[in-house]
Design a protein around this motif. Structure first.
Motif, short mmCIF file in Angstrom:
data_model
loop_
_atom_site.label_atom_id
_atom_site.label_comp_id
_atom_site.label_asym_id
_atom_site.label_seq_id
_atom_site.Cartn_x
_atom_site.Cartn_y
_atom_site.Cartn_z
N PHE A 282 -19.49 -47.30 21.21
CA PHE A 282 -20.29 -47.87 22.30
C PHE A 282 -19.40 -48.64 23.27
N ARG B 71 -17.19 -48.05 27.64
CA ARG B 71 -17.42 -49.16 28.58
C ARG B 71 -16.08 -49.64 29.12
N ARG C 217 -20.07 -44.22 32.79
CA ARG C 217 -21.32 -44.96 32.53
C ARG C 217 -22.34 -44.04 31.85
N ASN D 79 -21.09 -43.05 28.30
CA ASN D 79 -21.25 -44.18 27.38
C ASN D 79 -22.57 -44.13 26.62
N GLU D 80 -23.57 -43.43 27.15
CA GLU D 80 -24.90 -43.41 26.54
C GLU D 80 -25.05 -42.36 25.44
N VAL E 30 -25.59 -43.25 21.64
CA VAL E 30 -26.91 -43.82 21.34
C VAL E 30 -27.85 -42.71 20.86
#
Length: 139
Positions: A20, A24, A117, A120-121, A124
């Protein structure tokens, strides 16, 4: 076996926390313009990957396969096959992070901070899928 499971969960948490945070850092690295900042991000990314992400990934895999050794019946469950597919995809994501880290360090990165950005997801989604599969065992 409960100790193995506990340490497996701890390793997973550490691995995904690193996955995670690392992209970033890529966002901020891609946005940086001065060499001092770029050098700082190179060090931070390398330490995160070598010190936390990769050792945690290895521990996750070793402990996970150790658990499967004790509960071989799980290998006939559809949810386990789906979970292991997500684990393999997470490993691929880990290796993509390593590739992007090298590109950023070498100055050959072609991706914008906006790309990172979104990138980065992705873990999840892996995390949600893995947790739902393990807890609900839908098939």
């Amino acid at each position: 076996m409960l100790w193995i499971k506990a340490f497996h969960i701890i390793a997973v948490v550490c691995w995904l926390a690193a996955l995670f945070y690392l992209p970033r850092l890529f966002v901020y690295h891609a946005m940086s313009e001065d060499q001092v900042s770029k050098d700082r991000f190179i060090i931070m990314e390398r330490k995160l990957m070598r010190g936390i992400a990769t050792p945690s990934m290895i521990a996750t895999l070793v402990l996970g396969f150790w658990l499967l050794h004790y509960i071989p019946g799980y290998m006939s469950a559809g949810w386990m096959h789906a979970k292991l597919t997500l684990v393999v995809l997470t490993m691929g994501y880990h290796h993509m992070c390593a590739r992007y880290m090298k590109q950023l360090a070498n100055g050959t990165n072609t991706h914008s901070h906006k790309f990172f950005r979104v990138f980065n997801e992705i873990p999840v989604l892996f995390l949600v899928g893995i947790v739902v599969l393990v807890v609900v065992k839908p098939f």
